[in-house]
Write an enzyme that holds these catalytic residues in place. Structure first.
Site, short mmCIF file in Angstrom:
data_model
loop_
_atom_site.label_atom_id
_atom_site.label_comp_id
_atom_site.label_asym_id
_atom_site.label_seq_id
_atom_site.Cartn_x
_atom_site.Cartn_y
_atom_site.Cartn_z
N ARG A 83 0.83 -1.21 0.00
CA ARG A 83 0.00 0.00 0.00
C ARG A 83 0.86 1.26 0.00
NH1 ARG A 83 -5.08 0.18 2.14
NH2 ARG A 83 -4.62 2.02 3.37
N ARG A 88 -7.88 -6.66 13.72
CA ARG A 88 -7.22 -5.70 14.60
C ARG A 88 -8.25 -4.65 14.95
NH1 ARG A 88 -3.43 -6.97 17.59
NH2 ARG A 88 -2.46 -4.90 17.65
N ARG A 102 -0.30 6.33 16.03
CA ARG A 102 -0.24 7.65 15.42
C ARG A 102 -1.15 8.62 16.15
NH1 ARG A 102 -2.87 5.72 9.66
NH2 ARG A 102 -4.77 4.86 10.53
N ARG A 122 9.21 6.27 -3.73
CA ARG A 122 9.45 7.15 -4.88
C ARG A 122 10.85 7.73 -4.84
NH1 ARG A 122 4.62 10.02 -3.24
NH2 ARG A 122 2.84 8.89 -4.06
N TYR A 167 -9.52 -6.01 3.48
CA TYR A 167 -8.91 -4.72 3.82
C TYR A 167 -9.17 -3.77 2.64
CZ TYR A 167 -5.00 -1.71 5.58
OH TYR A 167 -4.22 -0.69 6.06
N ASP A 191 -10.14 -0.28 0.64
CA ASP A 191 -10.17 1.18 0.67
C ASP A 191 -11.59 1.63 0.31
OD1 ASP A 191 -7.56 1.73 1.39
OD2 ASP A 191 -6.83 1.61 -0.66
N GLU A 237 -4.12 6.93 18.53
CA GLU A 237 -4.61 5.60 18.12
C GLU A 237 -3.78 4.50 18.75
OE1 GLU A 237 -5.11 4.92 13.94
OE2 GLU A 237 -6.07 6.86 13.65
N1 UDP Z 1 3.46 1.50 7.53
C1 UDP Z 1 4.69 1.61 8.16
N2 UDP Z 1 5.09 2.82 8.65
C2 UDP Z 1 4.32 3.92 8.55
C3 UDP Z 1 3.07 3.83 7.90
C4 UDP Z 1 2.66 2.60 7.41
O1 UDP Z 1 5.40 0.63 8.28
O2 UDP Z 1 4.73 4.98 9.05
C5 UDP Z 1 3.04 0.18 7.01
C6 UDP Z 1 2.36 -0.65 8.06
O3 UDP Z 1 2.72 -2.00 7.84
C7 UDP Z 1 0.90 -0.47 7.76
C8 UDP Z 1 0.90 -0.35 6.24
O4 UDP Z 1 2.12 0.32 5.95
O5 UDP Z 1 0.13 -1.54 8.21
C9 UDP Z 1 -0.29 0.41 5.68
O6 UDP Z 1 -0.37 1.65 6.33
P1 UDP Z 1 -1.53 2.67 6.09
O7 UDP Z 1 -1.16 3.88 6.85
O8 UDP Z 1 -1.77 2.77 4.64
O9 UDP Z 1 -2.76 1.95 6.77
P2 UDP Z 1 -4.18 2.56 7.18
O10 UDP Z 1 -4.15 4.01 6.86
O11 UDP Z 1 -5.18 1.77 6.41
O12 UDP Z 1 -4.26 2.33 8.64
#
Ligand code: UDP
Length: 370
Positions: free
Chosen positions: A170, A247, A278, A174, A352, A354, A304
């Protein structure tokens, strides 16, 4: 009697309801919560639209879906660019030239690519088999250790070596100076909040809130020819094959008497020790302005905390590992025998998803029905 009973007023249920209604069917939407909109629900606190079940940023490459949602509400120009905080060191996300420059001092894309290649080679990974190997081969060991390992293990409660690699896919990598988290043509936040978006989708449709389908199943089943069920598939079958794992997330919301707490909508705490994953500062999804365009003097933040789901908790993220995927396949076989019922959405399909994919899937579902 209704043609369709829709169980759940999240995005999947609302879109299905709208399309069926527009196709001339009679529909009733029910939801066990006291509010519509499922987990995209937003509530106004201190004139800020607070994402009560976790932050949602709409993004899509699917023009049909973008045209669809913008029929119901206007979107602002919010672009997701979270900041990672690793023990007080700040890094840009997603992984891009700003991140690589801060991590290694590299200046050109060539230098960054060489650094990643060197670390991948040292780790000896040819075919990544899990999230840890996938991450190291994408961005190298340093970034894995500082920005991925701790965050992912906190979020999923499992070591990265036991998680499927698709989760990390996901996240874009870049070799440009682009802090836009999503590779999407269209992105934004509904002006006035997600609850308003869903209310607009459900306009003119009968909705009953605070009613639990599974508790009065036979009564509800008798009310409609067909059921669209968007709740958890294992709950539908009374967990007879065992429960699927999720989760869950716990939010600690705080109203702060200051205009700016962290200067960004999302800051990820990527070390293993900080207990939260976060902090979301909701006002920045709307540039710090209220619905009238005024600056907001206070701020609302949500810490969170990720946790293992247990019965009674809100399920958030399906854990699509091998064990749970196999169990889901068995539930799916049971679901195929329920001729009257269509299972859809994140919980109904244990996926999962979007938001844009949920809407696309709801639109596709209705095409098969009418
Ligand atoms: N991830 C990470 N570090 C970060 C942000 C995301 O390792 O700072 C990884 C982590 O494994 C996570 C996945 O990327 O489960 C997807 O993150 P995303 O933030 O896209 O998930 P969501 O927003 O759906 O909670």
């Amino acid at each position: 009697m209704y043609d369709y009973l829709i169980v759940g007023s999240g995005l999947y249920g609302s879109v299905v309801a709208r399309e069926l209604k527009d196709a001339g069917k009679s529909v009733l939407v029910i939801d066990k919560r006291q509010n519509i909109a499922g987990n995209v629900y937003t509530e106004k606190i201190e004139n800020i639209h607070v994402h009560k079940y976790g932050a949602h940023i709409f993004h899509t490459n699917n023009k049909e879906v973008w045209d669809y949602v913008t029929r119901f509400i206007e979107f602002n120009r919010f672009t997701n660019s979270p900041v990672a905080n690793y023990k007080g060191e700040l890094y840009s996300l997603p992984f891009n030239m700003y991140t690589f420059n801060k991590m290694w001092g590299v200046v050109t894309p060539e230098e960054a690519a060489a650094k990643i290649a060197e670390q991948r080679k040292a780790a000896g990974i040819t075919e990544p088999k899990n999230l840890e190997e996938q991450a190291i081969s994408l961005v190298g060991t340093d970034i894995y250790e500082k920005l991925i390992k701790g965050y992912t293990q906190k979020q999923w409660g499992r070591p990265c070596s036991e998680l499927p690699s698709f989760i990390i896919k996901r996240l874009p990598v870049r070799l440009t100076f682009d802090n836009n988290y999503f590779n999407a043509l269209y992105q934004g936040i509904p002006v006035g909040g997600y609850t308003k978006l869903v209310a607009n989708i459900l306009d003119g449709i009968e909705v009953r809130l605070g009613v639990d389908y599974l508790e009065n199943k036979s009564e509800f089943d008798a009310m409609a020819d067909k059921i669209v069920y968007t709740g958890a598939i294992d709950a539908y079958f009374d967990y007879q094959l065992g429960n699927l794992e999720y989760r869950s997330v716990r939010f600690e919301n705080e109203i702060l008497d200051m205009p700016n707490f962290q200067g960004n909508a999302a800051v990820n705490y990527t070390d293993a020790e900080t207990p939260w994953t976060r902090i979301i500062e909701h006002k920045w999804f709307e540039f710090g302005k209220d619905d009238e365009g005024n600056d907001i003097p206070k701020t609302v933040i949500s810490r969170e905390y990720s946790s293992e789901w247990k019965p009674g908790d809100e399920p958030y993220y399906p854990v699509n590992d091998e064990k749970n995927s196999a169990l889901y396949e068995k539930y799916k076989e049971l679901a195929a025998k329920e001729e009257k019922v269509i299972f859809g959405g994140r919980l109904g399909e244990y996926k999962y998803y979007d938001m844009d994919a949920v809407i696309a899937s709801a639109l596709a579902c209705v095409k098969t029905l009418v």
